[in-house]
Write an enzyme that holds these catalytic residues in place. Sequence first.
Site, PDB file in Angstrom:
ATOM      1  N   TRP A  33       0.849  -1.198   0.000  1.00 22.98           N
ATOM      2  CA  TRP A  33       0.000   0.000   0.000  1.00 22.98           C
ATOM      3  C   TRP A  33       0.876   1.235   0.000  1.00 22.98           C
ATOM      4  O   TRP A  33       1.924   1.259   0.665  1.00 22.98           O
ATOM      5  CB  TRP A  33      -0.916   0.024   1.232  1.00 22.98           C
ATOM      6  CG  TRP A  33      -2.296  -0.482   0.949  1.00 22.98           C
ATOM      7  CD1 TRP A  33      -3.415   0.272   0.750  1.00 22.98           C
ATOM      8  CD2 TRP A  33      -2.726  -1.859   0.839  1.00 22.98           C
ATOM      9  NE1 TRP A  33      -4.500  -0.550   0.512  1.00 22.98           N
ATOM     10  CE2 TRP A  33      -4.109  -1.844   0.559  1.00 22.98           C
ATOM     11  CE3 TRP A  33      -2.091  -3.079   0.933  1.00 22.98           C
ATOM     12  CZ2 TRP A  33      -4.859  -3.002   0.387  1.00 22.98           C
ATOM     13  CZ3 TRP A  33      -2.822  -4.235   0.761  1.00 22.98           C
ATOM     14  CH2 TRP A  33      -4.191  -4.190   0.490  1.00 22.98           C
ATOM     15  N   ASP A  36       1.128   3.494   3.397  1.00 21.20           N
ATOM     16  CA  ASP A  36       1.704   2.569   4.385  1.00 21.20           C
ATOM     17  C   ASP A  36       3.204   2.461   4.193  1.00 21.20           C
ATOM     18  O   ASP A  36       3.991   2.545   5.139  1.00 21.20           O
ATOM     19  CB  ASP A  36       1.106   1.160   4.236  1.00 21.20           C
ATOM     20  CG  ASP A  36      -0.350   1.082   4.647  1.00 21.20           C
ATOM     21  OD1 ASP A  36      -1.186   1.616   3.902  1.00 21.20           O
ATOM     22  OD2 ASP A  36      -0.646   0.489   5.708  1.00 21.20           O
ATOM     23  N   TYR A  81      -7.749 -11.008  -0.480  1.00 20.35           N
ATOM     24  CA  TYR A  81      -8.131  -9.592  -0.467  1.00 20.35           C
ATOM     25  C   TYR A  81      -9.135  -9.304  -1.575  1.00 20.35           C
ATOM     26  O   TYR A  81      -8.996  -9.780  -2.695  1.00 20.35           O
ATOM     27  CB  TYR A  81      -6.889  -8.702  -0.664  1.00 20.35           C
ATOM     28  CG  TYR A  81      -7.237  -7.227  -0.681  1.00 20.35           C
ATOM     29  CD1 TYR A  81      -7.444  -6.544   0.519  1.00 20.35           C
ATOM     30  CD2 TYR A  81      -7.384  -6.536  -1.880  1.00 20.35           C
ATOM     31  CE1 TYR A  81      -7.787  -5.191   0.512  1.00 20.35           C
ATOM     32  CE2 TYR A  81      -7.721  -5.184  -1.891  1.00 20.35           C
ATOM     33  CZ  TYR A  81      -7.919  -4.522  -0.687  1.00 20.35           C
ATOM     34  OH  TYR A  81      -8.270  -3.191  -0.693  1.00 20.35           O
ATOM     35  N   GLY A 161      -7.520   7.434   2.437  1.00 19.26           N
ATOM     36  CA  GLY A 161      -7.091   6.538   3.500  1.00 19.26           C
ATOM     37  C   GLY A 161      -8.131   6.462   4.605  1.00 19.26           C
ATOM     38  O   GLY A 161      -8.167   5.508   5.371  1.00 19.26           O
ATOM     39  N   ASP A 163     -11.318   5.664   4.827  1.00 17.04           N
ATOM     40  CA  ASP A 163     -12.313   5.047   3.949  1.00 17.04           C
ATOM     41  C   ASP A 163     -13.774   5.406   4.248  1.00 17.04           C
ATOM     42  O   ASP A 163     -14.535   5.705   3.353  1.00 17.04           O
ATOM     43  CB  ASP A 163     -12.196   3.516   4.009  1.00 17.04           C
ATOM     44  CG  ASP A 163     -10.835   3.011   3.553  1.00 17.04           C
ATOM     45  OD1 ASP A 163      -9.937   3.836   3.300  1.00 17.04           O
ATOM     46  OD2 ASP A 163     -10.676   1.792   3.455  1.00 17.04           O
ATOM     47  N   TYR A 348     -13.596   1.672  12.327  1.00 23.10           N
ATOM     48  CA  TYR A 348     -12.630   2.163  11.332  1.00 23.10           C
ATOM     49  C   TYR A 348     -12.386   3.669  11.481  1.00 23.10           C
ATOM     50  O   TYR A 348     -11.866   4.074  12.510  1.00 23.10           O
ATOM     51  CB  TYR A 348     -13.129   1.757   9.950  1.00 23.10           C
ATOM     52  CG  TYR A 348     -12.048   1.315   8.973  1.00 23.10           C
ATOM     53  CD1 TYR A 348     -10.955   0.574   9.372  1.00 23.10           C
ATOM     54  CD2 TYR A 348     -12.152   1.651   7.622  1.00 23.10           C
ATOM     55  CE1 TYR A 348      -9.982   0.181   8.448  1.00 23.10           C
ATOM     56  CE2 TYR A 348     -11.188   1.253   6.696  1.00 23.10           C
ATOM     57  CZ  TYR A 348     -10.101   0.520   7.115  1.00 23.10           C
ATOM     58  OH  TYR A 348      -9.148   0.132   6.205  1.00 23.10           O
ATOM     59  N   TRP A 349     -12.782   4.515  10.528  1.00 23.18           N
ATOM     60  CA  TRP A 349     -12.425   5.934  10.590  1.00 23.18           C
ATOM     61  C   TRP A 349     -13.543   6.800  11.162  1.00 23.18           C
ATOM     62  O   TRP A 349     -13.579   8.001  10.917  1.00 23.18           O
ATOM     63  CB  TRP A 349     -12.016   6.418   9.202  1.00 23.18           C
ATOM     64  CG  TRP A 349     -10.684   5.868   8.793  1.00 23.18           C
ATOM     65  CD1 TRP A 349     -10.449   4.720   8.079  1.00 23.18           C
ATOM     66  CD2 TRP A 349      -9.384   6.392   9.104  1.00 23.18           C
ATOM     67  NE1 TRP A 349      -9.099   4.518   7.923  1.00 23.18           N
ATOM     68  CE2 TRP A 349      -8.421   5.521   8.538  1.00 23.18           C
ATOM     69  CE3 TRP A 349      -8.937   7.519   9.811  1.00 23.18           C
ATOM     70  CZ2 TRP A 349      -7.047   5.751   8.646  1.00 23.18           C
ATOM     71  CZ3 TRP A 349      -7.572   7.740   9.913  1.00 23.18           C
ATOM     72  CH2 TRP A 349      -6.648   6.866   9.334  1.00 23.18           C
ATOM     73  N   GLU A 392      -4.062  -2.194  14.381  1.00 26.23           N
ATOM     74  CA  GLU A 392      -4.265  -1.283  13.249  1.00 26.23           C
ATOM     75  C   GLU A 392      -4.781   0.069  13.757  1.00 26.23           C
ATOM     76  O   GLU A 392      -4.350   1.121  13.306  1.00 26.23           O
ATOM     77  CB  GLU A 392      -5.268  -1.915  12.261  1.00 26.23           C
ATOM     78  CG  GLU A 392      -5.450  -1.119  10.982  1.00 26.23           C
ATOM     79  CD  GLU A 392      -6.420  -1.782  10.007  1.00 26.23           C
ATOM     80  OE1 GLU A 392      -6.996  -2.845  10.350  1.00 26.23           O
ATOM     81  OE2 GLU A 392      -6.613  -1.236   8.906  1.00 26.23           O
TER      82      GLU A 392
END
Length: 425
Positions: A33, A36, A81, A161, A163, A348-349, A392
């Site tokens: 990525w 990353d 993935y 990033g 998402d 997540y975000w 993460e």
Amino acid sequence: MTEALLQKAAHILQVNDLGNYTVPTHGLYPFQWNWDSCLTALGQSHLNEDRAWTEIETLFDHQWDDGMVPHIVFHKEDDGYFPGPGVWATNRPVPTSGITQPAVAGFAIKSLYDRSKDKAKAAERARALLPKVFKWHEWFYANRDPKGSGLVAIIHPWESGRDNSVDWDDAFSRVPTEGVAPFVRRDTQHADPAHRPTQAQYERYIWLVQTFRNLNWDNSKLHDASPFQIVDPGFNGILLRAVSEVAALASELGETKIAQASLAQLDRGIDALEGLWNDKLGQYTCYDRVADRLVDSPSIGGLLAAFAPIPSHRAAAIADTLNKQSQNCNFLVASHDPLDPNFDAKRYWRGPVWLIVNYMIANGLHVAGQTDIATRIDNDSLRLIETSGFAEYYDPITGEPCGGDQFTWTAAMVIEILNMSKAAA
Ligand code: DGY
């Protein structure tokens, strides 16, 4: 304690190292990525300079002819993935995705150069990467700012990033889902579905991919064709910081043209960013280009802009906002304001803390002289690792680990933060 943490972090980098690139974590993210890798190189540079340069060089080996640096390079097959290379169908010698990611590379190569022990060797590698990074920056302004506003838009949430940020909700509701081919998500087989984006969001992510694919990934068409065009202050803040570092590096290496053009990009961008400032929230906010309106959403994107060389009174105001936030959560910085009804501590975000964003905000605030809050962010990052390991991302209230584990960029940030604070002491 510090030594033990450094050793654990170095071990994670090693476990995820596939020779000339590093996977974010095995299973959930089995390829290279873009951002990353650039953030990972910062951590690697304290262990092995040569390896750190290679991480970024590998990424730029897959730069598109038009200048774009893709968000994923699919170096080898892995069915674990989704969406894999067959869905993107970008028709590259080594398959890549067809969108980009935050432009951390310019900042990373300047940092690697500054801290290198063998300056001559570093100058050689920096000199080879510099025009490629500059070409990427030019690509951004040509293709993602077609009207020359000074700021670039993302055309897919994955580009930022962040998402599934709350920032995108309104704009994203305009993205249709009709005609999306049936698919099986893989992310929810590796991570808790309650920590990940929803199925409805995934359908829209894929609709955008299919639409861009139908336009043959022609970047001169994608921006205007996308129903999702968001000017994200965090994304632009990263780009502008990279542009300023490219300007400085270019002038140090005698690349005058790149230095001058970068300074012009920087001036225009910093001026334009001012239009995203929101006094009520004490931060920058997004601008929805299709709807032609500012997005009234207190997310981390508007704080992350502190990574850029913004005016000092704006950095001070962001420091105040972060001080206020620290009264409502145990670990800075939440990816969405904990007092906002849309805050979701584990998804997540939409609430969790991410060490990479902590690092970039703190770095910008250190540079701006906002030392107290910047140090507080660094300390919160390290407390999270001690509490919950190298995850993460983390719940900002409880500190619980979320998403994938043994995470490369989290480990890289720990190495970076510990070394930076050693250097400052
Ligand atoms: C994912 O698959 O979760 C990524 O964020 C897209 O790059």
